[in-house]
Design an enzyme around this catalytic site. Structure first.
Site, mmCIF file in Angstrom:
data_model
loop_
_atom_site.group_PDB
_atom_site.id
_atom_site.type_symbol
_atom_site.label_atom_id
_atom_site.label_comp_id
_atom_site.label_asym_id
_atom_site.label_seq_id
_atom_site.Cartn_x
_atom_site.Cartn_y
_atom_site.Cartn_z
ATOM 1 N N HIS A 17 3.577 -4.013 4.495
ATOM 2 C CA HIS A 17 2.772 -4.746 5.134
ATOM 3 C C HIS A 17 1.522 -3.842 5.259
ATOM 4 C CE1 HIS A 17 2.719 -2.094 8.953
ATOM 5 N NE2 HIS A 17 3.839 -1.945 8.542
ATOM 6 N N ASP A 65 -1.116 -4.735 7.905
ATOM 7 C CA ASP A 65 -1.890 -4.742 8.922
ATOM 8 C C ASP A 65 -1.343 -3.432 9.652
ATOM 9 O OD1 ASP A 65 0.970 -5.770 9.279
ATOM 10 O OD2 ASP A 65 0.871 -5.844 11.470
ATOM 11 N N ASP A 105 1.669 4.137 7.380
ATOM 12 C CA ASP A 105 2.264 3.025 7.704
ATOM 13 C C ASP A 105 1.507 1.717 7.714
ATOM 14 O OD1 ASP A 105 3.951 0.958 9.512
ATOM 15 O OD2 ASP A 105 3.395 1.864 11.024
ATOM 16 N N GLU A 153 3.124 -7.508 10.830
ATOM 17 C CA GLU A 153 4.488 -6.884 11.014
ATOM 18 C C GLU A 153 4.213 -6.027 12.384
ATOM 19 O OE1 GLU A 153 7.356 -3.210 11.292
ATOM 20 O OE2 GLU A 153 5.129 -3.026 11.111
ATOM 21 N N GLU A 154 2.927 -5.437 12.560
ATOM 22 C CA GLU A 154 2.992 -4.653 13.958
ATOM 23 C C GLU A 154 2.866 -5.413 14.998
ATOM 24 O OE1 GLU A 154 3.488 -1.703 13.631
ATOM 25 O OE2 GLU A 154 2.450 -0.922 11.867
ATOM 26 N N ASP A 162 8.892 1.182 4.594
ATOM 27 C CA ASP A 162 8.035 1.196 5.714
ATOM 28 C C ASP A 162 9.036 2.201 7.015
ATOM 29 O OD1 ASP A 162 6.240 0.342 7.579
ATOM 30 O OD2 ASP A 162 7.185 -1.324 8.327
ATOM 31 N N HIS A 169 1.109 5.178 13.771
ATOM 32 C CA HIS A 169 0.712 4.937 14.817
ATOM 33 C C HIS A 169 0.048 5.704 15.939
ATOM 34 C CE1 HIS A 169 3.782 1.222 15.055
ATOM 35 N NE2 HIS A 169 3.405 1.739 13.695
HETATM 36 ZN ZN LIG Z 1 5.258 -0.254 9.557
#
Ligand SMILES: [Zn+2]
Length: 460
Positions: free
Chosen positions: A86, A88, A118, A152-153, A176, A432
């Protein structure tokens, strides 16, 4: 054909880094500028289109699906192999970053930028692995799609939209998470214990009027608060004595009692200390009203200090997926309603729901309101063994093994898929977080591991 994967990767290093930097510059956070053209905002859409444009430039078929997902297809054959990533990213607090999160910067061999780990870096590494093989002229036995999501997030709307229209790969992986690989995700149920209220038929020194702990089901509550009516000064005395004898931390202000624990993720409740069950243990020592007493007694007798469910005979363990776990995440007691919200992660072969339906607990009823099946590929499946072998060939790591987790990964969206890479064992997990980074060497190593894996699964 014998391929020196590491050597081949180096030939693509400059192109890979240049594409990655371009991709990392796109602020692909969920946006509020939602239109049919940009269903999750213009940032994610821009990153998605940019990724697909790399595929077009390199001569491959690409497809944009509902402006929210897409793929690049390489290879030939009936069978489809899927790689799901992903573009995003989660939001940023700019002030916490040493260099701006969307201006990728190299320091000490690491690339710093939001999304580098990520999942922009890993997804691009997987694309370059397929491209590298194709440019070497391998004999494809399968088609490969690098499938790219842009939600995805937040809500997985990308994969929902994508797989509603597009073919589901017969096997695949999602880069991921971490190396070596995650071949299973436990089943996930949410249920609640509710107190059956009774007529208050006794004179008591104290009345429990309120108890609150936890904001979400999937965290161990680190703070619990109760409001208790009765003699305040006597209550303070009892509480202070209790705290001193039990090695717990807390405080009391008038009739408000607070106890502290330690937070942990709901999929690993044994790593935390549940503040609410500790508070209940104290409250049970008081002469409480009927319903208050029944509530805290239920907690102490049936769930306190019991993340594996032994007290209610819900304990289960097997070699394939490990332990069933129980996190008591939200506690709420009011004058006419009292409950404990529970989050359980459990192995595929355990019939938890049936067990819960048969549970009989005094003064309490159980209600299951969500249940998601386990997702796993057997540990001895060719997919798992091939990926793991490629990882071992390139890292020499014979210690870390494929594992099962309680949380969910993007691999759940593939019918038969595992999470494979790219965070290496021992590396700091900055996904994150502020100052998210990835070692350039790890990125290149990932391409080599992916290329060997894909070669063995799709060219033989
Ligand atoms: Zn991810």
């Amino acid at each position: 054909m014998t391929i020196n994967f590491k050597e081949e990767v180096l030939k693509h290093k400059e192109d890979l880094l240049s594409d990655l930097f371009e991709l990392l510059k796109v602020r692909s956070i969920l946006g509020t500028d939602v239109t049919e053209e940009t269903p999750v905002g213009s940032g994610p859409k821009e990153a998605l289109e940019l990724f697909l444009s790399f595929g077009e430039r390199d001569g491959y078929a690409t497809k944009l699906v509902d402006n929210i997902a897409g793929h690049i297809e390489i290879g030939k054959g009936d069978d489809l192999f899927g790689i799901l990533g992903h573009v995003d990213v989660v939001p940023v607090t700019e002030s916490e970053w040493i260099t701006p999160p969307f201006s990728p910067t190299i320091r000490d061999g690491k690339i710093y930028a939001r999304g580098v780990l990520d999942d922009k870096g890993p997804t691009l590494a997987a694309y370059y692995a397929v491209k590298l093989l194709d440019k070497l002229g391998v004999d494809w036995k399968k088609r490969i799609r690098v499938i790219i999501g842009s939600d995805e997030e937040t809500a997985f709307r990308c994969v929902k939209a994508y797989f509603a229209k597009e073919e589901q790969p017969s096997i695949g992986f999602t880069p991921d998470a971490m190396f070596p690989l995650i071949y299973g995700e436990k089943a996930h149920a949410n249920f609640r214990y509710s107190l059956k209220f009774k007529e208050n038929n006794k004179q008591s020194a104290y009345t429990l009027t309120k108890l609150n702990a936890g904001l979400v089901k999937n965290m161990v509550p680190s703070e619990a608060i109760a409001i208790v009516e009765g003699d305040n000064s006597k209550l303070a005395e009892l509480f202070n004595e209790y705290v001193a004898s039990k090695n717990i931390t807390g405080k009391i202000e008038n009739n408000k009692v607070t106890v502290y624990g330690k937070a942990a993720h709901g999929s690993t409740p044994h790593l935390g200390e549940n503040a609410a069950t500790k508070l209940a243990e104290f409250l049970l020592t008081l002469d409480l009203d009927t319903n208050g007493h029944n509530y805290v007694k239920f907690i102490v007798d049936n769930i306190a200090n019991d993340p594996f469910g032994e007290k209610l005979a819900l304990k289960y363990n097997d070699d394939e997926m490990g332990d069933a776990t129980y996190n008591y995440g939200i506690f709420s007691y009011e004058s006419d309603k009292a409950l404990v919200e529970t989050d359980s992660r459990y192995p595929a072969k355990f019939n938890l729901i049936e067990k819960l339906e048969k549970l009989e607990i005094e003064n309490v009823e159980v209600e299951v309101y969500s249940n998601k099946e386990a997702h796993y590929v057997p540990k001895d499946d060719e997919l798992v063994t091939t990926l793991w072998q490629a990882y071992k060939n390139h890292t020499g790591d014979e210690i870390n093994e494929p594992r099962v987790i309680g949380g969910g990964t993007y691999a759940r969206c593939l019918k038969k898929g595992v999470a494979f890479g790219v965070l290496l064992p021992g590396r700091e997990d900055t996904m994150h977080q502020a100052n998210e980074y990835m070692f350039i060497d790890d990125l290149l190593l990932s391409v080599a591991i992916f290329a060997e894996s894909i070669y063995n699964l799709c060219c033989k």
